[in-house]
Design an enzyme around this catalytic site. Structure first.
Site, PDB file in Angstrom:
ATOM      1  N   THR A 133      41.007  36.844  38.154  1.00  0.00           N
ATOM      2  CA  THR A 133      40.738  37.057  39.575  1.00  0.00           C
ATOM      3  C   THR A 133      39.403  37.755  39.788  1.00  0.00           C
ATOM      4  O   THR A 133      38.934  38.489  38.905  1.00  0.00           O
ATOM      5  CB  THR A 133      41.859  37.920  40.199  1.00  0.00           C
ATOM      6  OG1 THR A 133      41.510  38.306  41.529  1.00  0.00           O
ATOM      7  CG2 THR A 133      42.087  39.194  39.387  1.00  0.00           C
ATOM      8  N   ASP A 134      38.826  37.579  40.971  1.00  0.00           N
ATOM      9  CA  ASP A 134      37.603  38.308  41.299  1.00  0.00           C
ATOM     10  C   ASP A 134      37.874  39.788  41.546  1.00  0.00           C
ATOM     11  O   ASP A 134      36.945  40.603  41.563  1.00  0.00           O
ATOM     12  CB  ASP A 134      36.897  37.691  42.512  1.00  0.00           C
ATOM     13  CG  ASP A 134      37.740  37.655  43.780  1.00  0.00           C
ATOM     14  OD1 ASP A 134      38.911  38.084  43.749  1.00  0.00           O
ATOM     15  OD2 ASP A 134      37.236  37.174  44.809  1.00  0.00           O
ATOM     16  N   GLU A 135      39.135  40.173  41.703  1.00  0.00           N
ATOM     17  CA  GLU A 135      39.452  41.572  41.994  1.00  0.00           C
ATOM     18  C   GLU A 135      39.143  42.497  40.819  1.00  0.00           C
ATOM     19  O   GLU A 135      39.055  43.717  41.005  1.00  0.00           O
ATOM     20  CB  GLU A 135      40.913  41.706  42.426  1.00  0.00           C
ATOM     21  CG  GLU A 135      41.195  41.005  43.741  1.00  0.00           C
ATOM     22  CD  GLU A 135      42.560  41.324  44.311  1.00  0.00           C
ATOM     23  OE1 GLU A 135      42.959  42.506  44.285  1.00  0.00           O
ATOM     24  OE2 GLU A 135      43.228  40.399  44.795  1.00  0.00           O
ATOM     25  N   TYR A 159      47.180  46.206  40.046  1.00  0.00           N
ATOM     26  CA  TYR A 159      47.097  44.772  39.761  1.00  0.00           C
ATOM     27  C   TYR A 159      45.773  44.396  39.130  1.00  0.00           C
ATOM     28  O   TYR A 159      45.723  43.793  38.049  1.00  0.00           O
ATOM     29  CB  TYR A 159      47.312  43.961  41.045  1.00  0.00           C
ATOM     30  CG  TYR A 159      46.789  42.547  40.945  1.00  0.00           C
ATOM     31  CD1 TYR A 159      47.276  41.679  39.979  1.00  0.00           C
ATOM     32  CD2 TYR A 159      45.784  42.086  41.796  1.00  0.00           C
ATOM     33  CE1 TYR A 159      46.782  40.381  39.870  1.00  0.00           C
ATOM     34  CE2 TYR A 159      45.295  40.798  41.702  1.00  0.00           C
ATOM     35  CZ  TYR A 159      45.796  39.938  40.737  1.00  0.00           C
ATOM     36  OH  TYR A 159      45.300  38.669  40.628  1.00  0.00           O
ATOM     37  N   LYS A 163      44.789  42.988  35.286  1.00  0.00           N
ATOM     38  CA  LYS A 163      44.080  41.734  35.007  1.00  0.00           C
ATOM     39  C   LYS A 163      42.777  41.986  34.259  1.00  0.00           C
ATOM     40  O   LYS A 163      42.403  41.199  33.372  1.00  0.00           O
ATOM     41  CB  LYS A 163      43.807  40.989  36.319  1.00  0.00           C
ATOM     42  CG  LYS A 163      45.031  40.374  36.957  1.00  0.00           C
ATOM     43  CD  LYS A 163      45.705  39.334  36.073  1.00  0.00           C
ATOM     44  CE  LYS A 163      44.869  38.066  35.949  1.00  0.00           C
ATOM     45  NZ  LYS A 163      45.582  37.023  35.147  1.00  0.00           N
TER      46      LYS A 163
END
Length: 356
Positions: A133-135, A159, A163
Site C-alpha cells: 500500500t502507499d500508506e 496497519y 505492511k
C-alpha cells in the site's frame, strides 16, 4: 502459467482472480483463510471455471502453503492476504501483526523452500509478488509532492506499520536468500465487490438506507483513487514482467478529498435513486471527530510502471465511480445479508457504524 493468489476472496484478490481466469493459459489457485472480509460470492463468476480452484488455508500455516505450492506447480505467488482497515488496526493491532508480518514471514519461508527445489528454467522464472500500500510512505502535504518508489517509509498507523514491516521482509528474502521477488504499492482501490467497511461502499449503502454519512474531520484528507480492475491489470504485469528486486507504484491519477468523494456519490444517487420529497443525499453528510494519526494526503507517481511495463489506468474517477454505484444498485444479492458469507455478515453490522 500457474498462479497462487493469497487473499483471493478479498476485494482486490477476488478482482485479480477474476482477471487472471479470463486468460485460458493461466491456472489460478486462490488461498484464503475466509476472515470477516473474505467472501466467496465475489468469486461466483469464476467458481466453475476450468482454470480456477479455491483452497481455504492460512498464510501463517507454512506447511499447508508449501504443500499447495508443490501440488499445483506454482510459477507465481501473488501475496494479497492482509488485514487492511486502519480503524480496526487502531482498535486491535494484534491481528495485523499476526497476518501482515508473521504471515508474510511464513509464506516467504514456504516460497523459499519451494523455489530452491525447482529445476532450471522453472527456478529462474519463479516470482514472489508482494502487494502493498502507499500508506507505508506516511503522508504528504496538501500543496504538493507525490510518492515514488524511493520515498522513505514513514507509516502512521498500526496497519501501515505492519505492511511496511512485511515489505522489508520481502526485500530481505531477496537480498539475503536470492528469492526472486517483485513488489507493488497501490493507492486507494474502489469498485465492485468492495467490503462495506470502506469509504465508498459504506457511503453508497448508508445513503440507500437513509442513514448518516459520517465523514472524519472536515473531510479535507486527500486520497488518490484507483479502480480495482485497473489495479488487477497492473498486478498481472508486475507479476509476469516485473524485474526481480524492483518495486512499482500503482495509482489512478485521481486525487479527491474525502468530502469530494462522498459528495460525488450523493450526486450520482440523486440521479439514479432520488430521495423522497426531492431532498439531496448530501443532506445526510455528518462530520465526526477525526481519527488518531489520520494521514493528510496520498498521491502516487505511477510513471515507472507506465514506462517499464506499459500500464495506464483505463478508468478515470468519474467513470469508475459511476460503474461502482451502478454495480451496488444492481447487486443487492452480493451485499445484502442473504448474499454474503456468514463471516461477512457478522462484520457488516460493525462496518456500517464506522465513520467514513
Amino acid at each position: 502459467m500457474n498462479f497462487l493468489v493469497t487473499g483471493g476472496a478479498g476485494f482486490i484478490g477476488s478482482a485479480v482472480c477474476r482477471h487472471l481466469c479470463a486468460n485460458p493459459a493461466y491456472r489460478v489457485t486462490n488461498l484464503d483463510k475466509l476472515t470477516y472480509a473474505g467472501n466467496l460470492a465475489s468469486l461466483r463468476p469464476i467458481e466453475n471455471a476450468h482454470n480456477y480452484r479455491f483452497e481455504q488455508a492460512d498464510i501463517c500455516d507454512e506447511r499447508a502453503v508449501l504443500e499447495i505450492l508443490r501440488r499445483d506447480d506454482i510459477d507465481i505467488v501473488m501475496n494479497l492476504a492482509a488485514e487492511s482497515h486502519v480503524d480496526r488496526s487502531i482498535d486491535g493491532p494484534g491481528a495485523f501483526i499476526e497476518t501482515n508480518i508473521v504471515g508474510t514471514y511464513r509464506i516467504l519461508n514456504a516460497a523459499l523452500d519451494y523455489w530452491r527445489g525447482l529445476p532450471g528454467e522453472r527456478k529462474s522464472g519463479f516470482r514472489f509478488h508482494h502487494v502493498s500500500t502507499d500508506e507505508v510512505f506516511g503522508d504528504l502535504p496538501f500543496d504538493g509532492g507525490m510518492f515514488v518508489e524511493e520515498t522513505p517509509y514513514a507509516p502512521s498507523s498500526p496497519y501501515s506499520a505492519s505492511k511496511a514491516a512485511s515489505d522489508h521482509l520481502v526485500r530481505a528474502w531477496h537480498e539475503t536468500y536470492g528469492l526472486p521477488v517483485v513488489l507493488s504499492n497501490c493507492s486507494n482501490n474502489y469498485g465492485p465487490y468492495h467490503f462495506p467497511e470502506k469509504l465508498i461502499p459504506l457511503v453508497i449503502l448508508n445513503a440507500l438506507d437513509e442513514k448518516p454519512l459520517p465523514v472524519y474531520g472536515a473531510g479535507a484528507n486527500v486520497r488518490d483513487w484507483l479502480f480495482v480492475e485497473d489495479h488487477a491489470r497492473a498486478l498481472e504485469l508486475v507479476a509476469t514482467k516485473g524485474r526481480p528486486g524492483e518495486s512499482y507504484n500503482v495509482g489512478g491519477n485521481s486525487e479527491r478529498t474525502n468530502l469530494g468523494v462522498v459528495e460525488a456519490i450523493c450526486d450520482l444517487l440523486d440521479l439514479r435513486r432520488p430521495r423522497a420529497g426531492g431532498k439531496s443525499h448530501r443532506d445526510l453528510i455528518t462530520f465526526v471527530t477525526d481519527r488518531p494519526g489520520h494521514d493528510r494526503r496520498y498521491a502516487i507517481d505511477a510513471s515507472k510502471i507506465a514506462r517499464d511495463l506499459g500500464w495506464a489506468p483505463q478508468e478515470n474517477f468519474d467513470s469508475g465511480l459511476a460503474r461502482t454505484v451502478d454495480w451496488y444498485l444492481d447487486n443487492k444479492w452480493w451485499w445484502g445479508r442473504s448474499g454474503s458469507s456468514a463471516t461477512m455478515a457478522s462484520g457488516w453490522a460493525k462496518a456500517r457504524s464506522k465513520p467514513a
